[in-house]
Motif scaffolding. Structure first.
Motif, PDB file in Angstrom:
ATOM      1  N   THR A   1       0.822  -1.217   0.000  1.00 38.79           N
ATOM      2  CA  THR A   1       0.000   0.000   0.000  1.00 38.79           C
ATOM      3  C   THR A   1       0.854   1.265   0.000  1.00 38.79           C
ATOM      4  OG1 THR A   1      -0.147  -0.120   2.422  1.00 38.79           O
ATOM      5  CG2 THR A   1      -1.928  -1.140   1.150  1.00 38.79           C
ATOM      6  N   GLU A   2       2.071   1.158   0.498  1.00 37.19           N
ATOM      7  CA  GLU A   2       2.958   2.333   0.493  1.00 37.19           C
ATOM      8  C   GLU A   2       3.295   2.743  -0.929  1.00 37.19           C
ATOM      9  OE1 GLU A   2       7.382   3.592   2.178  1.00 37.19           O
ATOM     10  OE2 GLU A   2       6.305   1.917   3.107  1.00 37.19           O
ATOM     11  N   ASP A   3       3.548   1.736  -1.775  1.00 29.81           N
ATOM     12  CA  ASP A   3       3.799   2.029  -3.198  1.00 29.81           C
ATOM     13  C   ASP A   3       2.574   2.690  -3.829  1.00 29.81           C
ATOM     14  OD1 ASP A   3       6.310   0.873  -3.034  1.00 29.81           O
ATOM     15  OD2 ASP A   3       5.610  -1.100  -3.696  1.00 29.81           O
ATOM     16  N   LEU A   4       1.408   2.181  -3.478  1.00 29.29           N
ATOM     17  CA  LEU A   4       0.174   2.749  -4.021  1.00 29.29           C
ATOM     18  C   LEU A   4      -0.025   4.185  -3.567  1.00 29.29           C
ATOM     19  CD1 LEU A   4      -2.339  -0.232  -3.661  1.00 29.29           C
ATOM     20  CD2 LEU A   4      -1.325   0.645  -5.771  1.00 29.29           C
ATOM     21  N   GLU A   5       0.252   4.466  -2.307  1.00 29.80           N
ATOM     22  CA  GLU A   5       0.068   5.818  -1.768  1.00 29.80           C
ATOM     23  C   GLU A   5       0.917   6.838  -2.514  1.00 29.80           C
ATOM     24  OE1 GLU A   5      -1.865   7.447   0.214  1.00 29.80           O
ATOM     25  OE2 GLU A   5      -3.073   5.706   0.740  1.00 29.80           O
ATOM     26  N   ASP A   6       2.147   6.459  -2.858  1.00 27.73           N
ATOM     27  CA  ASP A   6       3.020   7.375  -3.603  1.00 27.73           C
ATOM     28  C   ASP A   6       2.370   7.767  -4.930  1.00 27.73           C
ATOM     29  OD1 ASP A   6       4.902   7.224  -1.602  1.00 27.73           O
ATOM     30  OD2 ASP A   6       6.116   5.684  -2.596  1.00 27.73           O
ATOM     31  N   ALA A   7       1.865   6.754  -5.640  1.00 25.25           N
ATOM     32  CA  ALA A   7       1.240   7.029  -6.936  1.00 25.25           C
ATOM     33  C   ALA A   7      -0.060   7.804  -6.775  1.00 25.25           C
ATOM     34  CB  ALA A   7       0.974   5.705  -7.666  1.00 25.25           C
ATOM     35  N   ILE A   8      -0.837   7.512  -5.746  1.00 22.31           N
ATOM     36  CA  ILE A   8      -2.105   8.204  -5.492  1.00 22.31           C
ATOM     37  C   ILE A   8      -1.863   9.683  -5.228  1.00 22.31           C
ATOM     38  CG2 ILE A   8      -4.006   8.434  -3.833  1.00 22.31           C
ATOM     39  CD1 ILE A   8      -3.853   5.336  -3.529  1.00 22.31           C
ATOM     40  N   MET A   9      -0.872  10.001  -4.418  1.00 18.89           N
ATOM     41  CA  MET A   9      -0.578  11.398  -4.086  1.00 18.89           C
ATOM     42  C   MET A   9      -0.100  12.175  -5.311  1.00 18.89           C
ATOM     43  SD  MET A   9      -1.477  12.043  -1.041  1.00 18.89           S
ATOM     44  CE  MET A   9      -2.862  10.949  -1.395  1.00 18.89           C
ATOM     45  N   MET A  10       0.729  11.532  -6.141  1.00 15.72           N
ATOM     46  CA  MET A  10       1.205  12.206  -7.349  1.00 15.72           C
ATOM     47  C   MET A  10       0.049  12.466  -8.309  1.00 15.72           C
ATOM     48  SD  MET A  10       4.967  10.590  -8.217  1.00 15.72           S
ATOM     49  CE  MET A  10       4.446   8.872  -8.166  1.00 15.72           C
ATOM     50  N   ALA A  11      -0.834  11.474  -8.446  1.00 16.42           N
ATOM     51  CA  ALA A  11      -1.986  11.652  -9.337  1.00 16.42           C
ATOM     52  C   ALA A  11      -2.910  12.750  -8.831  1.00 16.42           C
ATOM     53  CB  ALA A  11      -2.750  10.327  -9.450  1.00 16.42           C
ATOM     54  N   LYS A  12      -3.066  12.837  -7.501  1.00 18.41           N
ATOM     55  CA  LYS A  12      -3.941  13.868  -6.921  1.00 18.41           C
ATOM     56  C   LYS A  12      -3.370  15.263  -7.162  1.00 18.41           C
ATOM     57  CE  LYS A  12      -6.216  15.328  -2.663  1.00 18.41           C
ATOM     58  NZ  LYS A  12      -6.426  15.062  -1.220  1.00 18.41           N
ATOM     59  N   GLN A  13      -2.067  15.405  -6.957  1.00 19.06           N
ATOM     60  CA  GLN A  13      -1.429  16.712  -7.157  1.00 19.06           C
ATOM     61  C   GLN A  13      -1.535  17.179  -8.600  1.00 19.06           C
ATOM     62  OE1 GLN A  13       2.589  16.267  -5.720  1.00 19.06           O
ATOM     63  NE2 GLN A  13       1.926  15.782  -3.617  1.00 19.06           N
ATOM     64  N   GLY A  14      -1.450  16.234  -9.537  1.00 20.04           N
ATOM     65  CA  GLY A  14      -1.508  16.608 -10.951  1.00 20.04           C
ATOM     66  C   GLY A  14      -2.896  16.535 -11.539  1.00 20.04           C
ATOM     67  N   ASN A  15      -3.910  16.276 -10.678  1.00 19.89           N
ATOM     68  CA  ASN A  15      -5.283  16.132 -11.155  1.00 19.89           C
ATOM     69  C   ASN A  15      -5.329  15.169 -12.343  1.00 19.89           C
ATOM     70  OD1 ASN A  15      -8.062  16.587 -11.205  1.00 19.89           O
ATOM     71  ND2 ASN A  15      -7.879  18.303 -12.644  1.00 19.89           N
ATOM     72  N   SER A  16      -4.697  14.003 -12.139  1.00 22.78           N
ATOM     73  CA  SER A  16      -4.507  13.041 -13.231  1.00 22.78           C
ATOM     74  C   SER A  16      -5.408  11.820 -13.093  1.00 22.78           C
ATOM     75  CB  SER A  16      -3.043  12.583 -13.257  1.00 22.78           C
ATOM     76  OG  SER A  16      -2.169  13.685 -13.356  1.00 22.78           O
ATOM     77  N   ILE A  17      -5.417  11.039 -14.153  1.00 19.97           N
ATOM     78  CA  ILE A  17      -6.137   9.765 -14.174  1.00 19.97           C
ATOM     79  C   ILE A  17      -5.167   8.656 -13.770  1.00 19.97           C
ATOM     80  CG2 ILE A  17      -7.209   8.035 -15.699  1.00 19.97           C
ATOM     81  CD1 ILE A  17      -8.294  10.334 -17.365  1.00 19.97           C
ATOM     82  N   ILE A  18      -5.683   7.640 -13.104  1.00 21.17           N
ATOM     83  CA  ILE A  18      -4.909   6.429 -12.844  1.00 21.17           C
ATOM     84  C   ILE A  18      -5.512   5.289 -13.655  1.00 21.17           C
ATOM     85  CG2 ILE A  18      -4.375   4.641 -11.133  1.00 21.17           C
ATOM     86  CD1 ILE A  18      -4.120   6.790  -9.034  1.00 21.17           C
ATOM     87  N   ALA A  19      -4.657   4.592 -14.390  1.00 22.24           N
ATOM     88  CA  ALA A  19      -5.074   3.374 -15.095  1.00 22.24           C
ATOM     89  C   ALA A  19      -4.262   2.242 -14.489  1.00 22.24           C
ATOM     90  CB  ALA A  19      -4.804   3.489 -16.591  1.00 22.24           C
ATOM     91  N   TYR A  20      -4.920   1.163 -14.110  1.00 19.85           N
ATOM     92  CA  TYR A  20      -4.158   0.140 -13.411  1.00 19.85           C
ATOM     93  C   TYR A  20      -4.491  -1.282 -13.844  1.00 19.85           C
ATOM     94  CZ  TYR A  20      -8.224  -0.604 -10.285  1.00 19.85           C
ATOM     95  OH  TYR A  20      -9.457  -0.893  -9.765  1.00 19.85           O
ATOM     96  N   THR A  21      -3.500  -2.152 -13.666  1.00 15.71           N
ATOM     97  CA  THR A  21      -3.654  -3.594 -13.867  1.00 15.71           C
ATOM     98  C   THR A  21      -3.117  -4.270 -12.609  1.00 15.71           C
ATOM     99  OG1 THR A  21      -1.521  -3.641 -15.021  1.00 15.71           O
ATOM    100  CG2 THR A  21      -3.496  -3.549 -16.382  1.00 15.71           C
ATOM    101  N   LEU A  22      -3.985  -4.494 -11.665  1.00 15.80           N
ATOM    102  CA  LEU A  22      -3.627  -5.141 -10.405  1.00 15.80           C
ATOM    103  C   LEU A  22      -4.393  -6.457 -10.292  1.00 15.80           C
ATOM    104  CD1 LEU A  22      -3.800  -2.054  -7.980  1.00 15.80           C
ATOM    105  CD2 LEU A  22      -1.730  -3.138  -8.886  1.00 15.80           C
TER     106      LEU A  22
END
Length: 273
Positions: A45-66
């Motif tokens: 989840t720590e790896d996920l949090e890093d990506a979530i915060m970056m996406a939030k700051q850039g008002n970006s979309i997340i596309a994932y294959t988990l």
């Protein structure tokens, strides 16, 4: 100049699939002028949090294959809490597979990469078999996983190709009285070489058919009993000198002989440990 729109790609494997899909979609919008930031091999989840915060700051979309359920559930919950658009690229098709085929997925990341690696090992083995077929280059003897020796028409080439499709690198060497075999076969590692023999009657039959297919007379020396006995006697002496196990391929399908080859080599290798 306006900054590029950004899509964050998250995967518990390499992430190539997600990135490819994102690029395919992006080409429909302004020629694909979009930035992709990939987070590969996500494990916690720590790896996920890093990506979530970056996406939030850039008002970006997340596309994932988990494919790991716990990671997917965490990402779905957190992106919803943060108001981030997150697109699951696998679940719709995964769910369709479950319903249609009544099977459960393995939920293990990296399986596609393993399939790719398996495919390329097979291709390498096939190319190896072609390159070192019929004693074309004796250096292949030292590089091969398996070396087949025998007279002409003992299925050396078909066996090499069949084993190559099972990812074994195979070199084969013809044994002909007039041509000295390469020195490499006499220093070959134990448990690596197999000699192939055949009954004179069967070899005579096969060689006559071969000559007929080539439009040649069946009375040629190649198919004569005297010549066949000479070759088989010579081959047997070479095989004894090499000290390799010997398999009689008479009336055996390629698949059956290949299975025997793997069995005898397994026994040979285990006896040297």
């Amino acid at each position: 100049m306006a900054a590029k729109e950004t899509v964050y790609v998250i995967s518990d494997s390499v992430g190539e699939t997600a990135e490819f899909v994102v690029k395919a979609v992006a080409t429909q919008f302004n020629g694909g002028n979009i930035a992709i930031r990939r987070s590969s091999y996500v494990e916690d989840t720590e790896d996920l949090e890093d990506a979530i915060m970056m996406a939030k700051q850039g008002n970006s979309i997340i596309a994932y294959t988990l494919v790991v359920p716990a990671l997917k559930e965490y990402l779905d919950r957190r992106t919803k809490e943060e108001g981030i658009t997150a697109i699951d690229l696998l679940s719709p098709l995964m769910d369709a597979f479950i319903k249609k085929f009544n099977k459960e997925p393995e939920h293990r990341p990296g399986l596609m990469r393993r399939l790719d690696d398996d495919y390329f090992r097979k291709v390498d083995a096939i190319e190896f078999a072609v390159k070192y077929d019929d004693g074309r280059d004796p250096r292949g003897v030292e590089k091969a996983d398996i070396v087949l020796i025998g007279v002409s028409r003992t299925s050396k080439t078909p066996l090499s190709m069949y084993l190559a499709h099972h990812r074994y690198k195979v070199a084969n060497v013809p044994l002909v009285p007039e041509v000295a075999p390469p020195d490499e076969i006499f220093s070959i590692q134990r448990g690596k070489c197999v000699g192939l023999i055949i009954t004179p009657d069967k070899l005579n039959e096969i060689r006559k058919e071969r000559l007929k297919a080539l439009g040649l007379t069946s009375h040629a020396n190649y198919a004569s009993f005297e010549r066949i006995l000479e070759e088989l006697d010579y081959a047997e002496k070479i095989m004894k000198r090499v000290g390799c196990p010997i398999i009689n391929v008479s009336n055996k399908a390629v698949e059956e002989t290949a299975s025997l080859i793997l069995d005898v080599l397994k026994i040979e290798r285990s006896s040297t440990r």
